[in-house]
Design a protein around this motif. Structure first.
Motif, PDB file in Angstrom:
ATOM      1  N   THR A  15      -4.315  10.088  -3.613  1.00  0.00           N
ATOM      2  CA  THR A  15      -4.325   8.654  -3.317  1.00  0.00           C
ATOM      3  C   THR A  15      -5.043   7.886  -4.415  1.00  0.00           C
ATOM      4  OG1 THR A  15      -4.378   9.120  -0.942  1.00  0.00           O
ATOM      5  CG2 THR A  15      -4.961   6.896  -1.629  1.00  0.00           C
ATOM      6  N   PRO A  16      -4.431   6.856  -4.988  1.00  0.00           N
ATOM      7  CA  PRO A  16      -5.118   6.008  -5.962  1.00  0.00           C
ATOM      8  C   PRO A  16      -6.370   5.389  -5.349  1.00  0.00           C
ATOM      9  CG  PRO A  16      -2.761   5.553  -5.961  1.00  0.00           C
ATOM     10  CD  PRO A  16      -3.023   6.450  -4.795  1.00  0.00           C
ATOM     11  N   VAL A  18       0.840  -1.192   0.000  1.00  0.00           N
ATOM     12  CA  VAL A  18       0.000   0.000   0.000  1.00  0.00           C
ATOM     13  C   VAL A  18       0.876   1.243   0.000  1.00  0.00           C
ATOM     14  CG1 VAL A  18      -1.644   1.371   1.357  1.00  0.00           C
ATOM     15  CG2 VAL A  18      -1.981  -1.091   1.104  1.00  0.00           C
ATOM     16  N   TRP A  19       1.884   1.238   0.880  1.00  0.00           N
ATOM     17  CA  TRP A  19       2.762   2.401   0.976  1.00  0.00           C
ATOM     18  C   TRP A  19       3.538   2.625  -0.317  1.00  0.00           C
ATOM     19  CZ3 TRP A  19       2.870   6.687   3.227  1.00  0.00           C
ATOM     20  CH2 TRP A  19       4.041   7.451   3.337  1.00  0.00           C
ATOM     21  N   GLN A  20       3.948   1.542  -0.965  1.00  0.00           N
ATOM     22  CA  GLN A  20       4.659   1.660  -2.231  1.00  0.00           C
ATOM     23  C   GLN A  20       3.760   2.247  -3.320  1.00  0.00           C
ATOM     24  OE1 GLN A  20       6.001  -2.368  -2.834  1.00  0.00           O
ATOM     25  NE2 GLN A  20       7.899  -2.057  -1.677  1.00  0.00           N
ATOM     26  N   ALA A  21       2.446   2.034  -3.203  1.00  0.00           N
ATOM     27  CA  ALA A  21       1.503   2.534  -4.199  1.00  0.00           C
ATOM     28  C   ALA A  21       1.106   3.990  -3.966  1.00  0.00           C
ATOM     29  CB  ALA A  21       0.244   1.664  -4.204  1.00  0.00           C
ATOM     30  N   VAL A  22       1.475   4.550  -2.817  1.00  0.00           N
ATOM     31  CA  VAL A  22       1.169   5.961  -2.538  1.00  0.00           C
ATOM     32  C   VAL A  22       2.106   6.838  -3.355  1.00  0.00           C
ATOM     33  CG1 VAL A  22       1.196   7.773  -0.780  1.00  0.00           C
ATOM     34  CG2 VAL A  22       0.298   5.504  -0.222  1.00  0.00           C
ATOM     35  N   PRO A  23       1.574   7.694  -4.243  1.00  0.00           N
ATOM     36  CA  PRO A  23       2.449   8.463  -5.136  1.00  0.00           C
ATOM     37  C   PRO A  23       3.124   9.659  -4.473  1.00  0.00           C
ATOM     38  CG  PRO A  23       0.143   8.961  -5.580  1.00  0.00           C
ATOM     39  CD  PRO A  23       0.148   7.869  -4.565  1.00  0.00           C
ATOM     40  N   GLN A  24       2.489  10.257  -3.473  1.00  0.00           N
ATOM     41  CA  GLN A  24       3.040  11.447  -2.813  1.00  0.00           C
ATOM     42  C   GLN A  24       3.279  11.116  -1.335  1.00  0.00           C
ATOM     43  OE1 GLN A  24       3.847  14.245  -4.298  1.00  0.00           O
ATOM     44  NE2 GLN A  24       2.930  13.882  -6.312  1.00  0.00           N
TER      45      GLN A  24
END
Length: 407
Positions: A331-332, A202-208
């Motif tokens: 957030t995606p 999840v954290w890796q998928a957070v862009p900012q």
């Protein structure tokens, strides 16, 4: 009425009742524990602290878990689970026959919680960016006002109906929230990404990432500020009041003033963040709230304190929706529930930390220093927001209305 507006109305009611249920026990807890057979004053204080704090600590642990479940199974099932579960648990507190049973039910209440996380995620994902600030601002009034009005409502019910009825009435209201959610909330849920499972992914998928951390910490600090005065407010009002017979009334009114101000300000400031950018609203609200805390340490009457708490509520009302709007936009959608779950965990930790901080600062330095210490926290946070967010290169591209960050 559009589906997102109808869902917003139902979620508002459910989150208000949930927040009342989380906080209404505060004024009656020591009395109820005494009613359960604990007579020693020190033991009552000890058990009250455990029973009050354990719900928020456990909620902080389980909020990300329920956020993940919301991303996996949908938000409406989480709303139904939380509202029905809390209805049964809170109602059962009225039948507790021992203090350990009460503490156990408060712990179970913390595990079951997750209504707020699911509601925030549902509204954030269903509302377009043009109306996101207003919708999340309106939704935020439910939890803030419910939490601030909860102690007053609980005290009123206990005094006019009975201590057990606090739990019975709140449990019944939560059942109404369950039924309205069941029949009126509509969600077309499609799980978008089955690969993101662990919190590390999840954290890796957070862009900012840096901006997300800044928002979470700001939410934590805001909640500390809102609840730091709660454990010592009655003491402060007693000190300010010339007539001790009205201390309880003044305390309730002062709590209610902040809640009323939040209800008035949050939707409007949420709409403002849609127009000018969430980062500007957050910075201005932090500065105004921080400065408003300072004169509260020097008031000479409960009426002056009430006015300043109302002004504080107006400024603080812009923070929660602005933070949630920014989190939504960066957030995606496939991990929105989990990120908002972490955000709610920060809020629950803020409630617990604020109550603990207020009591300790008052005990060591005096009640007045609670306001000054809280002011310093908010102003330091404002400086941090200014350098980390407001002056960030390209911030307009991140938070400007109608845009979503690249995923």
């Amino acid at each position: 009425m559009p589906i997102w507006k109808r869902n917003l109305l139902v979620c508002w009611f459910g989150m208000f009742v949930t927040s009342v249920g989380m906080s209404q026990i505060a004024p009656v807890l020591p009395l109820y524990i005494k009613h359960l057979g604990v007579s020693d004053a020190d033991a009552i204080s000890q058990y009250s602290g455990i029973a009050f704090g354990i719900t928020f600590i456990i909620s902080a642990i389980f909020s990300p878990i329920w956020g993940q479940a919301a991303d996996k199974f949908g938000r409406k099932p989480m709303l139904l689970r939380a509202s029905l579960g809390m209805s049964l648990v809170i109602f059962s507190m009225g039948f507790a026959h021992h203090v350990y049973v009460l503490i156990g039910l408060r712990l179970l209440q913390g595990i079951i919680t997750g209504y707020g996380t699911a509601c925030t995620t549902l509204i954030a994902t269903q509302t377009d960016n043009k109306h996101a600030g207003w919708a999340l601002g309106t939704l935020s009034t439910s939890s803030i006002s419910g939490s601030l009005l909860g102690p007053t409502i609980g005290g009123f019910i206990a005094e006019n109906f009975g201590m057990k009825d606090v739990f019975f009435i709140t449990g019944a209201l939560m059942m109404v929230a369950f039924l309205t959610t069941l029949f009126f909330v509509k969600e077309d849920f499609t799980r978008q990404d089955k690969k993101i499972q662990s919190m590390k992914e999840v954290w890796q998928a957070v862009p900012q990432k840096s901006l997300t951390i800044t928002m979470l910490i700001s939410f934590f600090v805001l909640t500390i500020a809102l609840y730091s005065i709660e454990p010592v407010l009655t003491i402060y009002v007693t000190k300010l009041s010339s007539n001790s017979e009205h201390v309880a009334l003044f305390s309730g009114l002062i709590f209610s003033a902040s809640g009323l101000a939040n209800i008035i300000a949050a939707p409007r400031l949420g709409k403002l963040s849609d127009r000018i950018g969430s980062h500007k609203v957050i910075l201005a609200a932090l500065i105004i709230a921080g400065l408003t805390f300072i004169p509260q340490a020097f008031v000479t009457s409960p009426w002056e304190l009430m006015l300043l708490r109302f002004i504080l509520g107006l400024s603080a009302g812009g923070l929660t929706p602005a933070v949630n709007t920014m989190i939504k936009r960066i957030t995606p959608s496939e991990i929105t529930g989990r990120v908002f779950g972490i955000s709610m965990a920060a809020a629950y930790l803020g409630v617990f930390s604020g109550s603990l901080l207020g009591g300790q600062v008052a005990a060591w330095f005096g009640v007045e220093y609670v306001f000054l210490f809280t002011s310093a926290l908010l102003l330091i946070n404002a400086v941090w927001i200014y350098f980390k967010v407001y002056r960030k290169q390209g911030i307009g591209a991140i938070v400007s209305p109608g845009q979503v960050s690249a995923k």
